[in-house]
Write an enzyme that holds these catalytic residues in place. Structure first.
Site, PDB file in Angstrom:
ATOM      1  N   ASP A   1       0.864  -1.185   0.000  1.00 52.51           N
ATOM      2  CA  ASP A   1       0.000   0.000   0.000  1.00 52.51           C
ATOM      3  C   ASP A   1       0.899   1.233   0.000  1.00 52.51           C
ATOM      4  O   ASP A   1       1.951   1.244   0.640  1.00 52.51           O
ATOM      5  CB  ASP A   1      -0.901   0.014   1.237  1.00 52.51           C
TER       6      ASP A   1
ATOM      7  N   ASP B   1      -7.185  -1.276  -4.541  1.00 53.68           N
ATOM      8  CA  ASP B   1      -8.222  -0.853  -3.603  1.00 53.68           C
ATOM      9  C   ASP B   1      -9.160   0.171  -4.236  1.00 53.68           C
ATOM     10  O   ASP B   1     -10.374   0.122  -4.038  1.00 53.68           O
ATOM     11  CB  ASP B   1      -7.592  -0.254  -2.336  1.00 53.68           C
TER      12      ASP B   1
END
Length: 194
Positions: free
Chosen positions: A128, A142
């Site tokens: 991330d 995401d």
């Protein structure tokens, strides 16, 4: 024309596949960039503190939910992929094709991380790097999953079904046909055609 539904179905499947592949490629390339350009934990602000880059390795789901249960999340991601592939056989709507393409690409993008990254197979941590204030850090996969969820809710609100039919298209046999009543001049009676 018999070839028309088949051609339409192929177009929708191609759309779903292209969207999924584009999401997957952009997700993996952006993660590769993040790994080579960012220092883990160090934040770089883009729009003040509202949006920035911060490399983290997420063992859980969104918002670090289910940390330590990475193998379960791997199974969930595999399940999503299987469901989307099975649903794609019944797809009859461009809105659903794009939605499921985004969902499939996002699910595979994060699944790749879980399968190939440290600490090991089916337990890998997701890369991330997009920081949203102090709320959470995510990635391109995401974003695709969230947009897919929004589009699916929109499809449901619009009454568009996976097969392309709409709520208004599904009239029961016992409901009167308003056009038939208007053309015969009768109201309150259902006409039965032979």
């Amino acid at each position: 024309m018999p070839s028309s539904p088949s051609a339409g179905s192929r177009r929708l499947l191609v759309t779903l596949t292209v969207v999924a592949v584009v999401v997957l490629v952009v997700d993996q390339l952006s993660k590769r960039w993040a790994l080579s350009s960012l220092v883990p934990g160090e934040r770089t602000d883009l729009l003040g503190h509202a949006l920035g880059f911060q490399l983290v390795f997420n063992p859980g789901a969104a918002l670090s939910i289910a940390t330590g249960m990475t193998w379960v999340l791997t199974l969930v991601a595999l399940g999503v992929v299987v469901l989307v592939v099975r649903a794609s056989r019944r797809i009859g709507s461009m809105l659903w094709a794009v939605s499921l393409g985004l969902l499939l690409g996002g699910a595979i993008g994060n699944l790749v991380d879980r399968l190939v990254r440290e600490p090991g197979f089916a337990r890998g941590h997701v890369v991330d790097f997009i920081a949203y204030g102090d709320l959470f850090v995510g990635n391109v996969a995401d974003i695709a999953i969230v947009v897919a969820a929004v589009l699916i809710v929109l499809a449901v609100l619009l009454g568009v079904h996976l097969d392309g039919s709409r709520d208004g298209d599904r009239r029961g046999d016992d409901e009167p046909d308003e056009h038939a009543e208007a053309s015969t001049g009768r109201t309150g009676e259902a006409t039965n055609g032979a």
